[in-house]
Write an enzyme that holds these catalytic residues in place. Structure first.
Site, short mmCIF file in Angstrom:
data_model
loop_
_atom_site.label_atom_id
_atom_site.label_comp_id
_atom_site.label_asym_id
_atom_site.label_seq_id
_atom_site.Cartn_x
_atom_site.Cartn_y
_atom_site.Cartn_z
N GLU B 67 0.85 -1.20 0.00
CA GLU B 67 0.00 0.00 0.00
C GLU B 67 0.89 1.25 0.00
O GLU B 67 0.65 2.20 -0.73
CB GLU B 67 -0.92 -0.02 1.22
CG GLU B 67 -1.80 1.20 1.36
CD GLU B 67 -1.95 1.64 2.81
OE1 GLU B 67 -2.35 0.84 3.64
OE2 GLU B 67 -1.67 2.81 3.08
N HIS B 68 1.92 1.23 0.82
CA HIS B 68 2.85 2.37 0.84
C HIS B 68 3.55 2.52 -0.52
O HIS B 68 3.70 3.63 -1.03
CB HIS B 68 3.91 2.17 1.93
CG HIS B 68 3.47 2.57 3.29
ND1 HIS B 68 4.12 3.54 4.01
CD2 HIS B 68 2.44 2.16 4.06
CE1 HIS B 68 3.51 3.70 5.19
NE2 HIS B 68 2.49 2.86 5.24
#
Lengths: 440, 452
Positions: B67-68
């Site tokens: 996600e990052h």
């Protein structure tokens, strides 16, 4: 009354509503004063069958008398724990029975009570009846006072384990010294322990009065009904005169506070006494801070501290404008062994911004985001209610939201640079580091 | 109460809120649109059915790490540009990872939907994960773990309890990942995760706001439509074996105040129309702590004053199994053991005597009102649709949620408490506070929600 601190910060993240079609359209805020002296702000909207009301008083923790830190909070917590002959339980049941939600908020300036209810007559009338009692006739029952003191003290104790809370308290102490903004809302356990019912009643009477009240109403009622509700709420409040102004904070000397804590990260806060809500530099500082540390992934601090170096999950800066000058705060959290490196990067980033200001491109980007995002600031009843409260409490002009986009657009690089130089001397920062042994 | 039903019906008829549109593109991507014309704004969310429950031991936390990385550049959008372009258009964007899913969102003026969809479709297929940027970002994630878990005693308790209450199901692992797994994670682990799960046939686009459904579908077809479907890995059920006796753990962490967390295994919603227990458990949570004088507050906090806080929590919507949870903080001078005993007595009282009609009506009134209030938040509406769909429930289940809760009887609540809140299915964790003056022990370990 559950509370949360620092709610003014939310103002930065603030609001656009139903009726307007373009980003420049106006929000029709109606304003009047009740015969008892309460200020009323109202937006009529019938799209959802619900009503939100907020009533705010200048009864935040900055009003705690000397040696009685926590009195404002304890008074506020007790409002719905027995009122007008209804027990705490009767109040909770009566509201839940009609699906109404009563909540509270308390920060350094403000003590507020909010009600959310369905707008259908039976539900609304029942909810308003309870709401009026809570505002007008809190009973402060002895046994309940004793109980709630213990709960507040337990909450203070629990927060002592949170390095962010420890850092926040130390930061305000460093900036505000003997000013009433120096202590936080929660207060001092020993002082809370000593508080008496009559002290609570006295604080309530002098602060929760009609001339001190700002009432905000948003939702599915007519102007006539809004007037009737405001009159009814104001009529049962005391007539105690408006509270005096708070003293002006004086700029703090440079300081460096290190506090030991068994956390795996250091919490670092850096700042100065910043600006009041009425500051003429409000917009240059607000827009400029987007570039420095207010714009999230779009800000210099996030880029330097997080993206480039992986030093922290969160790195930010903000001005918190209060009735008097609130703080400018820059913050980050990082693992213990790289604390000094991360602090140095933050200091360098801040110093460079103050010396050189933002670039034209950065400022354009900031203005595009803020003006383009304006409709998101007022896209719900809740957000509009919060704006009404701020406009009312801080006596902002009624067209504040109408001119907001223009005010942002009017900011230029020079204005930002000059405003930051006037406010922040990078050689006079208060620095707080919580974590590890506390030594350098 | 009758007055209220009448009001709601009238309101539903006159509502500005249109029905939910739910379509599936040829490549398997689902598109759900909730029109809401109250304000000239919209929220766009892309939900991937890939969360921490899909991870393997050794690479826990990779769903969240990916996600990052989704913000760190694609073949045509350089690192940092995604956020910059959305910001320049006045938007707010972020993402969140849970046990069940990973979701990305943009909130913007209504006419800027195309930009959001274009950028999201690009990073669904063209993400570039360089080892260099990964090495920086994994440090950020470890700082996030320290901030949200390791230095928060109650989070540490939650993480330990989950790791003990489940012995087989992947819900036992923290979303953020174990620190050692983060320390040993590589760019390749993130690339493998992306290749495995980021595909249109594993994703749902949810758009809510001042938009037209057919226009949203048109944009989705244009940008997501050309992306090819992948063959998705087989998902093993990893069903949790029945718990055959109570579990108990003690967590020692720096703190000033003890804390108690109790969790019973419980079902989640599978057949939204036929199931009754998950709805009954939701009402039960409301009876226990739905208002300031609900049973736990009234008995433990106000009358006995054995606790300063107490609450019950249950989430009926999940891909995996459920938990009914109660947490509480003892009052000064009261023991955790005495507090636990008091909570057990409250549960036994419901199991033995049931709940009153007044309590039932009260919780239902709150459910009905909350259903109106939540329409004040576009984001929340989209969020609920995404959660339901990702959990395998149709939007219809959400539409009928209030009716289903209204239909719950006092007998069903009592029966649910009897069947599920049993000692043999209970896990208890106690926080044993360690003086703040001491140095930390080995890094402790979960959040419920990790936002980028």
């Amino acid at each position: 009354m559950s509370t949360n601190s620092g709610s003014i910060k939310a103002f930065f993240v603030a609001l656009w509503v139903c009726l307007p079609v373009s980003a420049q359209a106006t929000l029709a805020i109606q304003h009047w004063q009740t015969p008892q002296g309460a200020q009323v702000y109202f937006v009529e909207s019938h799209e959802l069958p619900m009503l939100d009301i907020a009533v705010d008083f200048p009864a935040g923790s900055a009003r705690d008398p000397a040696g009685m830190a926590g009195l404002a909070q304890l008074t506020h917590v007790l409002l719905d724990q027995g009122a007008g002959g209804l027990s705490d339980t009767a109040i909770a049941y009566s509201l839940a029975d009609v699906g109404a939600e009563l909540s509270g908020r308390l920060d350094r300036d403000r003590a507020g009570v909010t009600l959310r209810t369905l707008s259908s007559a039976a539900e609304k009338n029942k909810a308003l009846d309870v709401f009026a009692r809570v505002l007008q006739q809190p009973d402060f029952p002895e046994a309940v006072v004793k109980r709630e003191k213990q709960r507040l003290i337990a909450a203070i104790r629990e927060a002592e384990a949170d390095p962010a809370n420890v850092a926040d308290k130390a930061f305000y102490r460093a900036l505000y010294g003997t000013h009433p903004y120096a202590h936080d809302e929660a207060g001092d356990p020993a002082a809370i322990e000593r508080m008496t019912r009559s002290e609570l009643q006295a604080f309530y009477r002098t602060h929760y009065s009609a001339p001190n009240a700002v009432m905000s109403l948003m939702g599915d009622i007519t102007r006539a009904e809004a007037e009737a509700i405001a009159d009814r709420l104001a009529a049962g409040l005391s007539r105690a005169a408006a509270v005096p102004a708070l003293p002006k904070p004086v700029p703090a000397p440079a300081s460096d506070t290190r506090i030991a804590h068994p956390s795996t990260q250091s919490h670092v806060l850096v700042g100065v006494v910043g600006m009041a809500r009425s500051d003429p530099d409000y917009f240059p500082l607000f827009v400029g801070n987007y570039v420095l540390g207010g714009g999230g992934f779009d800000s210099r601090l996030m880029r330097e501290v997080r993206d480039k170096r992986g030093y922290a999950y969160s790195a930010y800066s903000y001005f918190m404008p209060l009735m008097e000058a609130g703080p400018f705060e820059l913050g980050l959290q990082t693992k213990l062994e790289q604390t000094d490196d991360a602090l140095k990067v933050a200091q360098t980033t801040l110093r460079d911004f103050i010396t050189n200001g933002p670039s034209e491109a950065e400022l354009t980007q900031a203005k595009s985001n803020l003006t383009g995002g304006f409709p998101l600031r007022i896209d719900s009843n809740k957000k509009i209610l919060d704006y009404l409260s701020v406009i009312g409490f801080y006596r902002l002009p009624l067209d504040y939201l109408d001119t907001w986009v223009d005010q942002v657009n009017a900011v230029d690089v020079d204005a930002v640079k000059q405003a930051f130089v006037r406010r922040i001397d990078p050689d006079k920062l208060a620095t707080v580091v919580v974590g590890a042994g506390g030594a350098r | 109460m009758h007055g209220m039903w009448g009001m709601l019906l009238a309101f539903a008829v006159g509502s500005a809120q249109a029905a939910v549109t739910d379509v599936t593109l040829d490549n398997g991507m689902r598109v759900i649109v909730q029109e809401d014309h109250r304000a000239p704004v919209m929220v766009s969310q892309v939900w991937y059915r890939a969360g921490s429950m899909d991870e393997f031991n050794g690479t826990t936390g990779v769903a969240h790490v990916l996600e990052h990385m989704m913000f760190r550049g694609t073949k045509t959008v350089p690192p940092g540009e995604f956020s910059k372009r959305i910001a320049a258009a006045g938007g707010r964007e972020n993402a969140f990872t849970s046990r069940d899913h990973t979701a990305y969102f943009e909130q913007m003026q209504k006419d800027r939907l195309e930009l959001a969809i274009q950028l999201e479709s690009d990073r669904m297929a063209n993400l570039v994960i360089s080892d260099e940027l990964f090495a920086k970002e994994i440090q950020v994630v470890m700082e996030e773990r320290r901030l949200r878990t390791d230095d928060q005693a109650q989070s540490v308790v939650y993480e330990h309890l989950m790791a003990n209450a489940y012995q087989a199901h992947p819900y036992r692992r923290p979303i953020i990942g174990w620190m050692d797994d983060l320390q040993n994670m590589t760019g390749q682990d993130a690339r493998d995760w992306y290749a495995r799960w980021y595909a249109p046939n594993n994703a749902t686009l949810v758009v809510a706001g001042d938009v037209k459904a057919d226009e949203v579908i048109g944009l989705a077809k244009r940008y997501f439509g050309p992306l090819p479907a992948h063959v998705l890995p087989v998902r093993k059920p990893q069903a949790e074996p029945p718990q055959i006796g109570g579990k108990r753990i003690v967590v020692k962490a720096p703190a000033q105040v003890p804390y108690l967390l109790m969790a019973w295994h419980a079902p989640t919603l599978r057949d939204w129309d036929k199931d009754t227990t998950p709805y009954a458990l939701q009402i039960l949570a409301g009876v226990l702590s739905g208002n300031d004088s609900a049973r736990l507050q009234k008995s433990l906090v106000k009358t006995q004053q054995i606790a300063v806080n107490a609450g019950a929590d249950y989430d009926a919507v999940a891909r995996g199994p459920g938990m009914f949870m109660i947490d509480a903080t003892p009052a000064q001078g009261k023991s955790v053991a005495a507090l636990e005993q008091a909570i057990r007595l409250e549960i036994q009282r419901i199991q033995r005597e049931g709940i009153s009609e007044a309590e039932l009506a009260r919780v239902k009134a709150q459910v009905i009102a909350a259903d109106v209030y939540q329409r004040d938040s576009l984001f929340y509406q989209a969020m609920q649709l995404g959660e339901y769909v990702t959990a395998g429930l149709p939007p219809e289940a959400l539409v009928h949620r209030v009716d289903k809760l209204r239909a719950v009887t006092a007998m069903e609540v009592q029966a649910a408490a009897q069947q599920w809140l049993k000692d043999d299915q209970l896990s208890v964790a106690e926080l044993d506070p360690q003086a703040l003056g001491q140095q930390p022990g080995p890094a402790a370990m979960s959040g419920v929600h990790d936002v980028n």
